[in-house]
Design an enzyme around this catalytic site. Sequence first.
Site, PDB file in Angstrom:
ATOM      1  N   ASP A   1       0.848  -1.171  -0.011  1.00  0.00           N
ATOM      2  CA  ASP A   1       0.105  -0.052  -0.133  1.00  0.00           C
ATOM      3  C   ASP A   1       0.761   1.304  -0.010  1.00  0.00           C
ATOM      4  O   ASP A   1       2.010   1.104   0.248  1.00  0.00           O
ATOM      5  CB  ASP A   1      -1.021   0.049   1.157  1.00  0.00           C
ATOM      6  CG  ASP A   1      -0.178  -0.518   2.377  1.00  0.00           C
ATOM      7  OD1 ASP A   1       0.756  -0.635   2.623  1.00  0.00           O
ATOM      8  OD2 ASP A   1      -1.013  -0.986   3.332  1.00  0.00           O
TER       9      ASP A   1
ATOM     10  N   ASN B   1      -8.043  -3.567  13.910  1.00  0.00           N
ATOM     11  CA  ASN B   1      -9.239  -3.772  13.653  1.00  0.00           C
ATOM     12  C   ASN B   1      -9.187  -4.840  12.498  1.00  0.00           C
ATOM     13  O   ASN B   1     -10.316  -5.383  12.092  1.00  0.00           O
ATOM     14  CB  ASN B   1      -9.906  -2.726  12.873  1.00  0.00           C
ATOM     15  CG  ASN B   1      -9.189  -2.119  11.827  1.00  0.00           C
ATOM     16  OD1 ASN B   1      -8.378  -2.622  11.404  1.00  0.00           O
ATOM     17  ND2 ASN B   1      -9.751  -0.909  11.016  1.00  0.00           N
TER      18      ASN B   1
ATOM     19  N   HIS C   1      -7.644  -5.153   9.814  1.00  0.00           N
ATOM     20  CA  HIS C   1      -7.479  -4.950   8.453  1.00  0.00           C
ATOM     21  C   HIS C   1      -5.905  -5.525   8.113  1.00  0.00           C
ATOM     22  O   HIS C   1      -5.095  -5.756   8.756  1.00  0.00           O
ATOM     23  CB  HIS C   1      -7.304  -3.367   8.134  1.00  0.00           C
ATOM     24  CG  HIS C   1      -6.253  -2.519   8.432  1.00  0.00           C
ATOM     25  ND1 HIS C   1      -6.283  -1.468   9.329  1.00  0.00           N
ATOM     26  CD2 HIS C   1      -4.866  -2.844   8.258  1.00  0.00           C
ATOM     27  CE1 HIS C   1      -5.199  -0.849   9.399  1.00  0.00           C
ATOM     28  NE2 HIS C   1      -4.062  -1.481   8.906  1.00  0.00           N
TER      29      HIS C   1
ATOM     30  N   GLU D   1      -9.783  -2.227   4.845  1.00  0.00           N
ATOM     31  CA  GLU D   1     -10.553  -1.959   6.271  1.00  0.00           C
ATOM     32  C   GLU D   1     -11.856  -3.072   6.401  1.00  0.00           C
ATOM     33  O   GLU D   1     -12.236  -3.547   5.233  1.00  0.00           O
ATOM     34  CB  GLU D   1     -11.034  -0.565   6.157  1.00  0.00           C
ATOM     35  CG  GLU D   1      -9.993   0.316   6.205  1.00  0.00           C
ATOM     36  CD  GLU D   1      -9.176   0.638   7.714  1.00  0.00           C
ATOM     37  OE1 GLU D   1      -9.235  -0.199   8.326  1.00  0.00           O
ATOM     38  OE2 GLU D   1      -8.648   1.535   7.494  1.00  0.00           O
TER      39      GLU D   1
END
Length: 249
Positions: A69, A138, A140, A145
């Site tokens: 990313d 979380n 990801h 996400e």
Amino acid sequence: MPIKIQVCADAQEVARIAAGKLIEQVRDKPETVLGLATGSTPEQTYFEITRLAEGEDVSFRRVSSYNMDEYRGLAGSHPQSYRYYMQEKLFKHLDIKPENTHLLDGRAKDCAAECAAFEARIRAGGGIDLWLLGIGTNGHIAFNEPGSSFECRTRLVDLSKETIAANSDGRFFKDPAEVPRQALTVGIATIFDARKIVLLATGEKKAAAIAAAVEGPRTQDLPASRLQEHPDCLFLLDPAAASKLTRRA
Ligand code: GLP
């Protein structure tokens, strides 16, 4: 094939074992295609890789790499860009050819074209042999996400509040206002295509996400749970990150 779990003595050992696996991969297949991650977790692993590569005389001359990313809007010269991170922590210490290190261009004008070209480049390069991953608190993976489709591929995404907060706690950005709101990221399907996956997690903060990814239901609300169906996926954990797993002896 369920996710394989290896609980290491500490974060140092996670890094040593991860680096050892990557070096072994390159030794076995000198033209290896690597998938790479950024963040705090792999920093020590990158240090160990450079140490091992030098000590054991392993060459990265024929290796190519793809990163997961990049923040939208940041040039590769920006100290918080992932290009800069990779350059500083890993690439400049190895004999990998700069033209073989692929990162998404955060400043691309046409993000859709940039993302499609990145997918095409991975495919043309023969696909990823080994993808080194981190995980968000979380759940990801890359910047996929919660809620991301398991079928998603490289694209432009909005970052969640939680991720913006996690990346502006002083380790990277100092203030949430400085964190770009969007990023270009490979998709869950892009990661899943890798022949081998090694996910690293250390620290208590990751324990809930790890337990949910390994023992919870397979759900798009927890992107890392997709890895439950991968044929060759290993989680390398320190005791704190493994502390909420309940099914192991
Ligand atoms: C970041 C990155 C991910 C990384 C994850 C965990 O936002 N986009 O690729 O794996 O979050 O980062 P860290 O290792 O710093 O906890």
